[in-house]
Enzyme design. Structure first.
Site, mmCIF file in Angstrom:
data_model
loop_
_atom_site.group_PDB
_atom_site.id
_atom_site.type_symbol
_atom_site.label_atom_id
_atom_site.label_comp_id
_atom_site.label_asym_id
_atom_site.label_seq_id
_atom_site.Cartn_x
_atom_site.Cartn_y
_atom_site.Cartn_z
ATOM 1 N N LYS A 159 0.876 -1.191 0.000
ATOM 2 C CA LYS A 159 0.000 0.000 0.000
ATOM 3 C C LYS A 159 0.904 1.229 0.000
ATOM 4 C CE LYS A 159 -4.290 1.375 2.316
ATOM 5 N NZ LYS A 159 -5.182 1.540 1.172
HETATM 6 C C1 LIG Z 1 -6.577 -0.299 -4.010
HETATM 7 C C2 LIG Z 1 -7.307 -0.888 -2.850
HETATM 8 N N1 LIG Z 1 -7.869 -2.092 -2.970
HETATM 9 C C3 LIG Z 1 -8.548 -2.662 -1.958
HETATM 10 C C4 LIG Z 1 -8.700 -2.010 -0.743
HETATM 11 C C5 LIG Z 1 -9.449 -2.675 0.365
HETATM 12 O O1 LIG Z 1 -8.561 -3.075 1.375
HETATM 13 P P1 LIG Z 1 -8.974 -3.100 2.904
HETATM 14 O O2 LIG Z 1 -10.138 -3.988 3.005
HETATM 15 O O3 LIG Z 1 -7.780 -3.631 3.602
HETATM 16 O O4 LIG Z 1 -9.298 -1.695 3.288
HETATM 17 C C6 LIG Z 1 -8.131 -0.760 -0.579
HETATM 18 C C7 LIG Z 1 -8.240 -0.039 0.692
HETATM 19 O O5 LIG Z 1 -7.351 -0.074 1.493
HETATM 20 C C8 LIG Z 1 -7.419 -0.185 -1.640
HETATM 21 O O6 LIG Z 1 -6.866 1.020 -1.516
#
Ligand SMILES: Cc1ncc(COP(=O)(O)O)c(C=O)c1O
Length: 323
Positions: A159
């Protein structure tokens, strides 16, 4: 609407007033996106605020930093404790927490490793990401002309701040076309994910979701939805999803910390199923919210009750600066 500021931000080991948590314009991350971050929700429960899946989020932050060769100047446990502290000290009943580690000021080389790593954690009140009615009524989405990154361009599993320029293009295009959100395809043309959400597609009672190899972020809410769907006995398949499977689906939903579990009622203006939240989505949503709001047994240990963490465990390096 004014941004719902909270009182204190944890910055590099100290609690500072919200307005004083600032950086220099030469900050490397501002120019080149050199940051790793998380988004975590704390839900209001009868026992006070509870962070949802705190440890998986902290683990993903550590893993993003490792992939990005960014040694964090604070140990994992101190960052974890600081997240709890920020929710507690700001007296927030429920909130969104944003921990971020970034390369600070130290030159403009594209090898960022000479720049100091800074860490900040802040929290603020936040409502429903895709609008107040989205959870019941569902959202309208469009497949984006912007693809997710090819596997050998950016590390999708990390991330990293800079990667969110791609998400911004997806989100802007979707909004310009009158959609609530966009869906990006992967480099091979298979369904990947939303700009900030994972996606699930239900056909004939089976739940499909793209695999990690489709350039998705391995979402924490995705893991929770897979766990609950497994518990309910639905068949689950992680496989490449062709675009047309979206139009043929009985139900589709997004998962994400921000979006929680949000039904999708149309894709590219094609109605999905009955055009309303489907029964499996509703069941998963119901169980998810029952757990995170403390109304059902937390059988997977997803909740960290902020007020239950002993005070000495959340002691910080420095106290609030004296007036
Ligand atoms: C690109 C992306 N995909 C998926 C998610 C969903 O991830 P999470 O459930 O850990 O928030 C997020 C959010 O964090 C994201 O930024």
């Amino acid at each position: 609407m004014a941004f719902p500021k909270s009182e204190f931000i944890w910055m590099n080991g100290k609690l500072v007033p919200w307005d004083e948590a600032t950086v220099h314009v030469g900050t490397h991350a501002l120019h080149y996106g050199s940051s790793v971050f998380e988004g975590i929700r704390a839900y209001g429960t009868p026992r006070g605020p509870a962070l949802f899946c705190l440890d998986p989020h902290v683990d993903r932050l550590m893993s993003s930093a490792k992939m990005y060769k960014m040694p964090l100047p604070f140990p994992r446990e101190e960052i974890r404790a600081a997240i709890v502290q920020v929710v507690r000290i700001n007296g927030l009943a429920s909130c969104y927490v944003r921990p971020i580690a970034f390369r600070g000021f130290g030159g403009f080389s594209l090898d960022p490793r000479k720049c100091p790593v800074e860490v900040a954690i802040f929290a603020f009140e936040w409502g429903k990401y895709l609008g107040p009615e989205a959870l019941e009524q569902g959202v309208d989405v469009g497949v984006s002309s912007w693809r997710r990154m090819a596997p050998d361009t950016f590390p999708a599993m990390a991330k990293v701040g800079g990667q969110y320029v791609n998400s911004q293009f997806v989100a802007m295009e979707a909004n310009d076309h009158g959609y609530n959100e966009g869906i990006a395809l992967d480099i091979n043309g298979y369904v990947s994910e939303g700009s900030g959400e994972n996606i699930f597609v239900i056909v004939d009672g089976t739940i499909y979701t793209p695999p990690v190899g489709s350039s998705i972020l391995r979402g924490v809410t995705r893991m929770a939805a897979l766990t609950l769907a497994g518990e309910m006995g639905y068949p689950i398949i992680q496989q490449n999803i062709p675009r047309e499977m979206l139009y043929a689906a009985d139900e589709i939903f997004f998962t994400g910390t921000a979006a929680e579990i949000t039904p999708i009622r149309s894709v590219d203006r094609v109605q999905i199923g009955s055009g309303k939240r489907g029964p499996i989505t509703k069941k998963l949503q119901g169980e998810f919210f029952a757990i995170v709001e403390g109304r059902a047994t937390d059988r997977y240990g997803w909740l960290t009750y902020v007020n239950d963490v002993p005070a000495q465990k959340i002691a910080l390096r420095a106290a609030v600066p004296a007036e």
